[in-house]
Enzyme design. Structure first.
Site, PDB file in Angstrom:
ATOM      1  CE1 TYR A  32      30.732  14.360 -38.291  1.00 25.41           C
ATOM      2  CE2 TYR A  32      31.469  12.108 -37.903  1.00 25.41           C
ATOM      3  CZ  TYR A  32      31.645  13.472 -37.772  1.00 25.41           C
ATOM      4  OH  TYR A  32      32.767  13.947 -37.134  1.00 25.41           O
TER       5      TYR A  32
ATOM      6  CD  GLU B  96      33.234  17.049 -38.719  1.00 23.92           C
ATOM      7  OE1 GLU B  96      33.086  16.515 -37.617  1.00 23.92           O
ATOM      8  OE2 GLU B  96      33.110  18.276 -38.903  1.00 23.92           O
TER       9      GLU B  96
END
Ligand code: GDP
Ligand code: MN
Length: 387
Positions: free
Chosen positions: A109, A197
Protein backbone atom coordinates in the site's frame (compact mmCIF):
# COMPACT_ATOMS: atom_id res chain seq x y z
CA UNK A 1 -12.36 16.70 -7.37
CA UNK A 2 -12.06 12.94 -7.40
CA UNK A 3 -11.12 11.03 -10.54
CA UNK A 4 -12.01 7.59 -11.77
CA UNK A 5 -9.35 4.91 -11.73
CA UNK A 6 -9.03 4.99 -15.54
CA UNK A 7 -8.41 8.74 -15.44
CA UNK A 8 -5.94 8.43 -12.59
CA UNK A 9 -4.07 5.76 -14.55
CA UNK A 10 -3.82 8.11 -17.52
CA UNK A 11 -2.07 10.66 -15.30
CA UNK A 12 0.07 7.92 -13.74
CA UNK A 13 1.22 6.95 -17.24
CA UNK A 14 2.13 10.58 -18.01
CA UNK A 15 4.33 10.55 -14.93
CA UNK A 16 6.05 7.39 -16.07
CA UNK A 17 4.43 5.22 -13.42
CA UNK A 18 3.89 1.54 -14.31
CA UNK A 19 0.18 0.95 -14.94
CA UNK A 20 -1.68 -1.41 -17.26
CA UNK A 21 -3.75 0.34 -19.92
CA UNK A 22 -7.35 -0.68 -20.45
CA UNK A 23 -10.63 0.21 -22.14
CA UNK A 24 -13.51 2.19 -20.66
CA UNK A 25 -16.85 0.62 -21.49
CA UNK A 26 -20.16 2.42 -20.96
CA UNK A 27 -22.34 -0.04 -22.82
CA UNK A 28 -22.09 -3.80 -23.35
CA UNK A 29 -21.88 -3.27 -27.11
CA UNK A 30 -18.48 -1.68 -26.53
CA UNK A 31 -16.96 -4.87 -25.12
CA UNK A 32 -16.04 -6.01 -28.65
CA UNK A 33 -14.01 -2.89 -29.18
CA UNK A 34 -12.25 -3.48 -25.85
CA UNK A 35 -11.49 -7.06 -26.93
CA UNK A 36 -9.94 -5.84 -30.15
CA UNK A 37 -7.59 -3.58 -28.23
CA UNK A 38 -6.83 -6.11 -25.48
CA UNK A 39 -7.31 -9.55 -27.04
CA UNK A 40 -5.42 -11.66 -24.51
CA UNK A 41 -7.11 -13.29 -21.51
CA UNK A 42 -7.30 -13.04 -18.57
CA UNK A 43 -8.83 -9.65 -17.86
CA UNK A 44 -10.11 -7.74 -14.86
CA UNK A 45 -13.45 -5.95 -15.07
CA UNK A 46 -13.54 -2.98 -12.71
CA UNK A 47 -16.48 -0.77 -11.76
CA UNK A 48 -15.62 2.90 -12.24
CA UNK A 49 -17.19 4.81 -9.38
CA UNK A 50 -15.77 7.43 -7.05
CA UNK A 51 -15.63 5.16 -4.05
CA UNK A 52 -13.18 2.65 -2.75
CA UNK A 53 -13.83 -0.85 -1.51
CA UNK A 54 -15.08 -1.94 -4.94
CA UNK A 55 -13.30 -5.29 -4.76
CA UNK A 56 -15.05 -6.44 -1.58
CA UNK A 57 -18.39 -5.12 -2.84
CA UNK A 58 -18.24 -7.24 -6.01
CA UNK A 59 -17.21 -4.46 -8.35
CA UNK A 60 -13.86 -5.97 -9.41
CA UNK A 61 -13.93 -9.38 -11.14
CA UNK A 62 -11.41 -11.54 -12.92
CA UNK A 63 -12.42 -13.07 -16.26
CA UNK A 64 -10.43 -15.96 -17.70
CA UNK A 65 -12.12 -16.21 -21.12
CA UNK A 66 -14.31 -14.21 -23.46
CA UNK A 67 -17.59 -15.67 -22.21
CA UNK A 68 -16.68 -14.84 -18.64
CA UNK A 69 -15.62 -11.37 -19.66
CA UNK A 70 -19.02 -10.66 -21.22
CA UNK A 71 -20.83 -12.09 -18.20
CA UNK A 72 -18.79 -10.12 -15.69
CA UNK A 73 -19.14 -6.93 -17.73
CA UNK A 74 -22.89 -7.42 -17.86
CA UNK A 75 -23.01 -8.15 -14.09
CA UNK A 76 -21.06 -5.07 -13.08
CA UNK A 77 -22.31 -2.52 -15.60
CA UNK A 78 -25.55 -1.15 -14.19
CA UNK A 79 -25.19 -2.74 -10.77
CA UNK A 80 -25.65 -0.69 -7.62
CA UNK A 81 -22.47 -1.08 -5.70
CA UNK A 82 -22.61 -0.76 -1.93
CA UNK A 83 -19.29 -0.31 -0.14
CA UNK A 84 -18.43 1.42 3.15
CA UNK A 85 -17.56 4.48 1.05
CA UNK A 86 -20.77 4.68 -1.03
CA UNK A 87 -23.22 4.97 1.85
CA UNK A 88 -26.09 2.49 2.29
CA UNK A 89 -27.89 3.68 -0.86
CA UNK A 90 -24.93 2.53 -2.97
CA UNK A 91 -23.73 3.85 -6.29
CA UNK A 92 -24.94 2.98 -9.78
CA UNK A 93 -22.10 1.75 -12.00
CA UNK A 94 -22.25 3.57 -15.34
CA UNK A 95 -18.77 2.72 -16.60
CA UNK A 96 -16.42 -0.21 -16.32
CA UNK A 97 -12.72 -0.52 -17.03
CA UNK A 98 -11.54 -3.67 -18.82
CA UNK A 99 -7.84 -4.28 -18.40
CA UNK A 100 -5.47 -7.23 -18.79
CA UNK A 101 -5.12 -9.02 -15.45
CA UNK A 102 -1.73 -9.13 -13.79
CA UNK A 103 -0.25 -12.05 -11.94
CA UNK A 104 1.42 -10.83 -8.80
CA UNK A 105 3.25 -12.17 -5.77
CA UNK A 106 2.67 -9.47 -3.17
CA UNK A 107 0.34 -6.53 -2.40
CA UNK A 108 1.61 -3.33 -0.80
CA UNK A 109 0.00 0.00 0.00
CA UNK A 110 1.24 3.51 -0.73
CA UNK A 111 -0.44 6.89 -0.66
CA UNK A 112 0.48 10.56 -0.49
CA UNK A 113 -1.69 12.97 1.48
CA UNK A 114 -1.22 16.31 3.18
CA UNK A 115 -0.21 16.29 6.84
CA UNK A 116 -1.95 19.46 8.00
CA UNK A 117 -0.27 19.42 11.40
CA UNK A 118 3.23 19.32 9.91
CA UNK A 119 2.23 21.36 6.86
CA UNK A 120 3.85 19.01 4.39
CA UNK A 121 2.98 15.98 2.26
CA UNK A 122 3.34 12.62 3.91
CA UNK A 123 3.70 9.19 2.34
CA UNK A 124 1.76 6.43 4.05
CA UNK A 125 3.04 3.02 3.09
CA UNK A 126 2.69 -0.56 4.17
CA UNK A 127 3.99 -3.92 3.08
CA UNK A 128 0.52 -5.25 3.87
CA UNK A 129 -1.63 -3.67 1.15
CA UNK A 130 -4.86 -4.85 -0.41
CA UNK A 131 -8.53 -4.73 0.39
CA UNK A 132 -8.03 -5.02 4.17
CA UNK A 133 -6.09 -1.77 4.50
CA UNK A 134 -8.74 0.04 6.60
CA UNK A 135 -8.69 -2.88 9.01
CA UNK A 136 -4.89 -2.72 9.16
CA UNK A 137 -5.00 1.02 9.90
CA UNK A 138 -7.48 0.41 12.71
CA UNK A 139 -5.92 -2.64 14.34
CA UNK A 140 -2.24 -2.57 13.45
CA UNK A 141 -1.33 1.07 12.81
CA UNK A 142 2.35 0.34 13.44
CA UNK A 143 2.34 -1.59 10.13
CA UNK A 144 1.87 1.72 8.31
CA UNK A 145 5.04 3.72 7.74
CA UNK A 146 5.12 7.48 7.36
CA UNK A 147 7.65 9.48 5.36
CA UNK A 148 7.39 13.26 5.62
CA UNK A 149 8.21 15.15 2.43
CA UNK A 150 9.78 18.58 2.13
CA UNK A 151 7.30 20.48 -0.08
CA UNK A 152 10.12 22.39 -1.81
CA UNK A 153 12.59 19.55 -2.34
CA UNK A 154 10.09 16.76 -2.91
CA UNK A 155 10.95 13.21 -1.91
CA UNK A 156 14.74 12.99 -1.65
CA UNK A 157 16.37 9.99 -3.36
CA UNK A 158 17.71 8.65 -0.04
CA UNK A 159 14.22 8.79 1.48
CA UNK A 160 12.79 6.93 -1.50
CA UNK A 161 15.45 4.20 -1.28
CA UNK A 162 15.00 3.89 2.47
CA UNK A 163 11.25 3.48 2.05
CA UNK A 164 11.80 0.81 -0.60
CA UNK A 165 13.98 -1.21 1.78
CA UNK A 166 11.72 -0.58 4.80
CA UNK A 167 8.84 -2.07 2.82
CA UNK A 168 10.87 -5.24 2.42
CA UNK A 169 11.20 -4.81 -1.34
CA UNK A 170 14.06 -6.47 -3.12
CA UNK A 171 17.41 -4.65 -3.26
CA UNK A 172 17.61 -5.52 -6.99
CA UNK A 173 14.61 -3.30 -7.65
CA UNK A 174 15.66 -0.38 -5.47
CA UNK A 175 15.98 2.08 -8.37
CA UNK A 176 12.60 1.10 -9.73
CA UNK A 177 10.88 1.38 -6.34
CA UNK A 178 12.56 4.68 -5.47
CA UNK A 179 11.57 6.10 -8.86
CA UNK A 180 7.93 5.16 -8.27
CA UNK A 181 7.81 6.82 -4.85
CA UNK A 182 9.49 9.95 -6.19
CA UNK A 183 7.17 10.14 -9.20
CA UNK A 184 4.09 9.76 -6.99
CA UNK A 185 5.25 12.68 -4.85
CA UNK A 186 6.19 14.77 -7.88
CA UNK A 187 2.71 14.21 -9.28
CA UNK A 188 1.11 15.11 -5.94
CA UNK A 189 3.04 18.39 -5.74
CA UNK A 190 2.90 19.45 -9.39
CA UNK A 191 -0.84 18.86 -9.77
CA UNK A 192 -1.88 20.23 -6.34
CA UNK A 193 -3.48 16.94 -5.40
CA UNK A 194 -5.08 16.17 -2.08
CA UNK A 195 -4.66 12.42 -2.50
CA UNK A 196 -2.69 9.90 -4.51
CA UNK A 197 -3.25 6.30 -3.52
CA UNK A 198 -2.00 3.03 -4.94
CA UNK A 199 -3.67 0.07 -3.31
CA UNK A 200 -2.44 -2.39 -4.12
CA UNK A 201 1.03 -1.61 -5.34
CA UNK A 202 2.13 -5.08 -6.38
CA UNK A 203 5.29 -7.04 -6.92
CA UNK A 204 4.83 -9.00 -10.14
CA UNK A 205 6.05 -12.56 -10.57
CA UNK A 206 9.22 -11.30 -12.28
CA UNK A 207 9.92 -8.92 -9.38
CA UNK A 208 8.86 -5.73 -11.12
CA UNK A 209 6.80 -3.26 -9.13
CA UNK A 210 3.45 -2.26 -10.62
CA UNK A 211 0.51 0.03 -9.78
CA UNK A 212 -2.54 -2.25 -9.90
CA UNK A 213 -5.01 0.40 -8.73
CA UNK A 214 -4.81 4.20 -8.83
CA UNK A 215 -6.71 6.88 -7.01
CA UNK A 216 -6.29 10.63 -7.47
CA UNK A 217 -8.12 13.58 -5.95
CA UNK A 218 -7.45 17.17 -6.95
CA UNK A 219 -7.56 19.93 -4.36
CA UNK A 220 -10.45 22.07 -5.66
CA UNK A 221 -8.70 25.29 -4.69
CA UNK A 222 -5.76 24.31 -6.90
CA UNK A 223 -7.80 23.29 -9.95
CA UNK A 224 -7.62 26.77 -11.47
CA UNK A 225 -3.95 26.01 -12.10
CA UNK A 226 -4.76 22.76 -13.89
CA UNK A 227 -7.51 23.75 -16.32
CA UNK A 228 -6.69 20.84 -18.62
CA UNK A 229 -8.24 18.54 -15.99
CA UNK A 230 -11.34 20.59 -15.16
CA UNK A 231 -13.38 18.73 -17.80
CA UNK A 232 -12.45 15.41 -16.18
CA UNK A 233 -15.03 16.02 -13.48
CA UNK A 234 -17.77 13.40 -13.72
CA UNK A 235 -21.13 15.00 -12.85
CA UNK A 236 -22.66 11.52 -12.45
CA UNK A 237 -20.47 11.01 -9.42
CA UNK A 238 -21.12 14.33 -7.74
CA UNK A 239 -24.00 15.35 -5.50
CA UNK A 240 -26.54 17.04 -7.81
CA UNK A 241 -27.40 19.68 -5.20
CA UNK A 242 -23.75 20.47 -4.58
CA UNK A 243 -23.22 20.98 -8.32
CA UNK A 244 -26.32 23.17 -8.66
CA UNK A 245 -25.21 25.28 -5.68
CA UNK A 246 -21.72 25.74 -7.09
CA UNK A 247 -23.33 27.01 -10.30
CA UNK A 248 -25.02 29.80 -8.29
CA UNK A 249 -21.92 30.66 -6.27
CA UNK A 250 -23.29 29.00 -3.13
CA UNK A 251 -21.34 26.62 -0.92
CA UNK A 252 -23.58 23.67 -0.23
CA UNK A 253 -22.63 20.33 1.27
CA UNK A 254 -25.10 17.49 1.71
CA UNK A 255 -25.36 15.97 5.19
CA UNK A 256 -27.48 13.13 6.52
CA UNK A 257 -30.18 14.86 8.59
CA UNK A 258 -33.59 16.41 7.96
CA UNK A 259 -33.22 20.07 8.94
CA UNK A 260 -32.41 22.33 6.01
CA UNK A 261 -30.02 25.12 6.96
CA UNK A 262 -29.27 28.45 5.34
CA UNK A 263 -26.67 30.73 6.86
CA UNK A 264 -24.20 33.36 5.70
CA UNK A 265 -20.54 32.74 6.30
CA UNK A 266 -18.90 29.35 6.70
CA UNK A 267 -18.40 29.86 10.43
CA UNK A 268 -22.04 30.69 11.08
CA UNK A 269 -23.16 27.81 8.85
CA UNK A 270 -21.04 25.39 10.89
CA UNK A 271 -22.20 26.90 14.18
CA UNK A 272 -25.80 26.48 12.98
CA UNK A 273 -25.22 22.80 12.25
CA UNK A 274 -23.60 22.40 15.69
CA UNK A 275 -26.48 24.14 17.46
CA UNK A 276 -29.03 21.89 15.75
CA UNK A 277 -27.03 18.83 16.69
CA UNK A 278 -26.64 20.13 20.26
CA UNK A 279 -30.41 20.31 20.72
CA UNK A 280 -30.94 16.81 19.40
CA UNK A 281 -31.62 17.52 15.73
CA UNK A 282 -29.72 16.68 12.61
CA UNK A 283 -28.80 19.08 9.78
CA UNK A 284 -29.58 18.04 6.19
CA UNK A 285 -26.92 20.32 4.79
CA UNK A 286 -24.32 22.98 5.23
CA UNK A 287 -25.18 26.05 3.19
CA UNK A 288 -23.26 29.29 3.14
CA UNK A 289 -24.93 31.85 0.88
CA UNK A 290 -21.86 34.05 1.17
CA UNK A 291 -21.40 37.61 2.27
CA UNK A 292 -22.96 39.34 -0.70
CA UNK A 293 -25.73 37.07 -2.00
CA UNK A 294 -28.59 38.59 -3.95
CA UNK A 295 -32.28 37.85 -3.39
CA UNK A 296 -32.04 35.65 -6.49
CA UNK A 297 -29.21 33.59 -5.02
CA UNK A 298 -31.20 33.17 -1.80
CA UNK A 299 -34.16 31.95 -3.86
CA UNK A 300 -31.88 29.41 -5.55
CA UNK A 301 -30.55 28.37 -2.15
CA UNK A 302 -34.09 27.69 -0.96
CA UNK A 303 -34.89 25.68 -4.04
CA UNK A 304 -31.81 23.55 -3.53
CA UNK A 305 -32.67 22.89 0.12
CA UNK A 306 -36.25 22.02 -0.80
CA UNK A 307 -35.23 19.66 -3.59
CA UNK A 308 -34.03 17.38 -0.80
CA UNK A 309 -37.13 15.38 0.14
CA UNK A 310 -35.65 14.39 3.49
CA UNK A 311 -35.93 17.99 4.68
CA UNK A 312 -38.72 18.38 7.23
CA UNK A 313 -38.05 21.95 8.45
CA UNK A 314 -35.80 24.86 7.59
CA UNK A 315 -33.66 27.11 9.71
CA UNK A 316 -32.48 30.44 8.31
CA UNK A 317 -29.72 31.90 10.44
CA UNK A 318 -28.35 35.21 9.17
CA UNK A 319 -26.02 37.68 10.72
CA UNK A 320 -26.15 40.71 8.46
CA UNK A 321 -22.79 42.32 8.04
CA UNK A 322 -22.11 42.98 4.40
CA UNK A 323 -25.16 40.83 3.75
CA UNK A 324 -28.28 42.87 4.44
CA UNK A 325 -31.21 41.33 6.30
CA UNK A 326 -33.76 42.90 3.95
CA UNK A 327 -32.14 41.15 0.97
CA UNK A 328 -32.40 37.84 2.78
CA UNK A 329 -36.01 38.57 3.72
CA UNK A 330 -36.87 39.38 0.12
CA UNK A 331 -35.16 36.19 -1.05
CA UNK A 332 -37.06 34.08 1.46
CA UNK A 333 -40.40 35.63 0.54
CA UNK A 334 -39.82 35.20 -3.19
CA UNK A 335 -38.53 31.67 -2.80
CA UNK A 336 -41.44 30.63 -0.59
CA UNK A 337 -43.86 31.97 -3.19
CA UNK A 338 -42.06 30.31 -6.09
CA UNK A 339 -41.74 26.88 -4.52
CA UNK A 340 -44.94 26.93 -2.48
CA UNK A 341 -43.15 26.45 0.82
CA UNK A 342 -45.20 24.45 3.27
CA UNK A 343 -42.53 23.21 5.68
CA UNK A 344 -42.01 24.73 9.13
CA UNK A 345 -39.61 27.65 8.81
CA UNK A 346 -37.62 29.24 11.62
CA UNK A 347 -35.87 32.53 10.95
CA UNK A 348 -33.24 34.25 12.99
CA UNK A 349 -32.05 37.57 11.63
CA UNK A 350 -29.55 39.91 13.22
CA UNK A 351 -27.41 42.81 12.02
CA UNK A 352 -27.57 45.23 9.09
CA UNK A 353 -31.11 46.32 8.15
CA UNK A 354 -32.64 43.81 10.55
CA UNK A 355 -35.70 45.99 11.25
CA UNK A 356 -36.45 46.37 7.53
CA UNK A 357 -36.06 42.62 7.08
CA UNK A 358 -38.39 41.80 9.97
CA UNK A 359 -40.98 44.25 8.69
CA UNK A 360 -40.95 42.74 5.19
CA UNK A 361 -41.39 39.27 6.63
CA UNK A 362 -44.23 40.24 8.94
CA UNK A 363 -46.07 42.02 6.11
CA UNK A 364 -45.78 38.99 3.84
CA UNK A 365 -48.10 36.00 3.78
CA UNK A 366 -45.25 33.74 4.81
CA UNK A 367 -45.75 31.32 7.72
CA UNK A 368 -42.67 31.28 9.88
CA UNK A 369 -41.47 31.41 13.42
CA UNK A 370 -39.09 34.16 14.43
CA UNK A 371 -36.25 33.44 16.84
CA UNK A 372 -34.26 36.11 18.63
CA UNK A 373 -31.19 34.01 19.37
CA UNK A 374 -29.33 31.13 17.83
CA UNK A 375 -30.20 28.78 20.71
CA UNK A 376 -33.85 29.62 20.44
CA UNK A 377 -33.74 29.17 16.67
CA UNK A 378 -32.11 25.74 16.92
CA UNK A 379 -34.48 24.60 19.68
CA UNK A 380 -37.53 25.74 17.70
CA UNK A 381 -36.53 24.02 14.50
CA UNK A 382 -35.69 20.77 16.30
CA UNK A 383 -39.09 20.94 18.05
CA UNK A 384 -40.79 21.52 14.69
CA UNK A 385 -39.20 18.38 13.24
CA UNK A 386 -39.92 16.26 16.27
CA UNK A 387 -43.53 17.34 16.11
P1 GDP B 1 -10.70 -1.49 -4.81
O1 GDP B 1 -11.23 -2.65 -4.01
O2 GDP B 1 -11.77 -0.50 -5.14
O3 GDP B 1 -9.55 -0.84 -4.17
O4 GDP B 1 -10.20 -2.09 -6.22
P2 GDP B 1 -8.76 -2.70 -6.64
O5 GDP B 1 -8.40 -2.21 -7.97
O6 GDP B 1 -7.76 -2.45 -5.60
O7 GDP B 1 -9.05 -4.24 -6.75
C1 GDP B 1 -9.45 -5.01 -5.64
C2 GDP B 1 -8.73 -6.33 -5.60
O8 GDP B 1 -8.96 -7.04 -6.81
C3 GDP B 1 -7.22 -6.21 -5.50
O9 GDP B 1 -6.79 -6.05 -4.19
C4 GDP B 1 -6.80 -7.57 -6.07
O10 GDP B 1 -6.87 -8.54 -5.07
C5 GDP B 1 -7.85 -7.85 -7.12
N1 GDP B 1 -7.31 -7.49 -8.44
C6 GDP B 1 -7.43 -6.31 -9.11
N2 GDP B 1 -6.78 -6.32 -10.27
C7 GDP B 1 -6.18 -7.55 -10.36
C8 GDP B 1 -5.35 -8.17 -11.33
O11 GDP B 1 -4.96 -7.62 -12.36
N3 GDP B 1 -4.94 -9.45 -11.07
C9 GDP B 1 -5.32 -10.11 -9.92
N4 GDP B 1 -4.87 -11.35 -9.75
N5 GDP B 1 -6.10 -9.54 -9.00
C10 GDP B 1 -6.53 -8.28 -9.20
MN1 MN C 1 -7.66 -0.59 -4.55
Amino acid sequence: MKLHEYQAKEIFAKYGLPVTPGAVVKHLSEVDEALKRFPNAPWVVKAQIHAGGRGKAGGVKLAKDEVELRNKASDILGMTLVSPQTGPQGKLVKKIFITPAMDYAKELYVSVVLDRGRQCPVILASSEGGTEIEDLAAHKPQAIQKVYVDPILGLEPYQARQLHLNLGLSRDKINQGARIFQDLVRMFLELDLSLVEVNPLVVLKDGDIHCLDAKVAFEDNGLARHKEYASWRDPDEEDARELAAAGHGLSYISLDGNIGCLANGAGLAMATADAIQHFGGSPANFLDVGGSATAKAVTQAFKIILSDTRVKAILVNIFGGIMKCDVIAQGIIEAAKEVGLSLPLVIRLEGTNVEQGKKMLSQSTLHYQFASSMDEAAKSVVRAVQG
